[in-house]
Design a protein around this motif. Structure first.
Motif: not given
Length: 217
Positions: A161-186
């Motif tokens: 829950w703490q980890s989810r709170a830190l990324t709440s509302g964040v679906r992806s983070i992009s930096h230059r050519e890199s992109r990280v997407q978050f997947f909420d398994i729940n």
């Protein structure tokens, strides 16, 4: 229902159901990584208390004196018994049992160690009866594995829950050519009509605690 008055004569040193090292092992965390130790220690104490509250009992070994009385007696001449609040109890840890007139009862009863049930066979006295004894688990070492596992699940849920709170509302983070997407398994499992990992963990906790819960009639 019996009226029970419990006075703690010698409180426990710890009420934690597991040590920090045990929880880190159960969660698969490296022993050398101490970055979460303070937070984990707080959660261990917090959720150990939550488990004790849910189970309606004190698990830690303490010396207490209990007075039993009530409209529906917890003991009588035909089927006399009391269920001690701190258990398990070793026979030698019962210091004294006294009747209302102050006389000591030192025979005519049998103790069921695991449940703390005292069965009297020749009780001819009335209430209140007072029992001085030491009972419970020497925590955290003697806590049953099921309670340690339940504690680990609750602590793991807190970390999630703490980890989810830190990324709440964040679906992806992009930096230059890199992109990280978050997947909420729940959320993904919920959309498929099933319970997510957090819900399943809570069900597991309930199942683990059931056999250690104290019920009052």
């Amino acid at each position: 229902m019996a009226d029970i008055i419990v006075k703690v004569l010698d409180p426990a040193d710890s009420y934690d159901l597991a040590s920090l090292d045990e929880i880190k092992t159960l969660l698969g965390l490296p022993a050398a990584d101490t970055s979460e130790d303070e937070l984990l220690g707080m959660w261990i104490t917090y959720y150990s208390d939550v488990i004790a509250t849910l189970c309606n009992r004190v698990f830690a070994k303490e010396k207490v004196i209990e007075s039993w009385r009530g409209d529906t007696k917890p003991f009588d001449t035909d089927n006399g018994r009391v269920f001690l609040t701190h258990y398990p109890v070793v026979d030698t840890d019962i210091e004294s049992i006294t009747a209302p007139d102050g006389t000591t009862i030192d025979a005519g009863y049998e103790l069921e160690n695991a449940s703390g049930k005292l069965q009297f066979f020749d009780a001819t006295w009335s209430e209140p009866i007072r029992i001085t004894y030491t009972g419970g688990y020497d925590l955290p070492d003697e806590a049953p594995p099921a309670l340690k596992q339940a504690l680990a699940l609750l602590v793991q849920n807190a970390r999630i829950w703490q980890s989810r709170a830190l990324t709440s509302g964040v679906r992806s983070i992009s930096h230059r050519e890199s992109r990280v997407q978050f997947f909420d398994i729940n959320q993904a499992v919920a959309k498929m009509g099933g319970a997510g990992p957090l819900a399943m963990a809570n069900e597991m906790v309930s199942g683990l605690l059931y056999k250690y819960t104290r019920f009052y009639a």
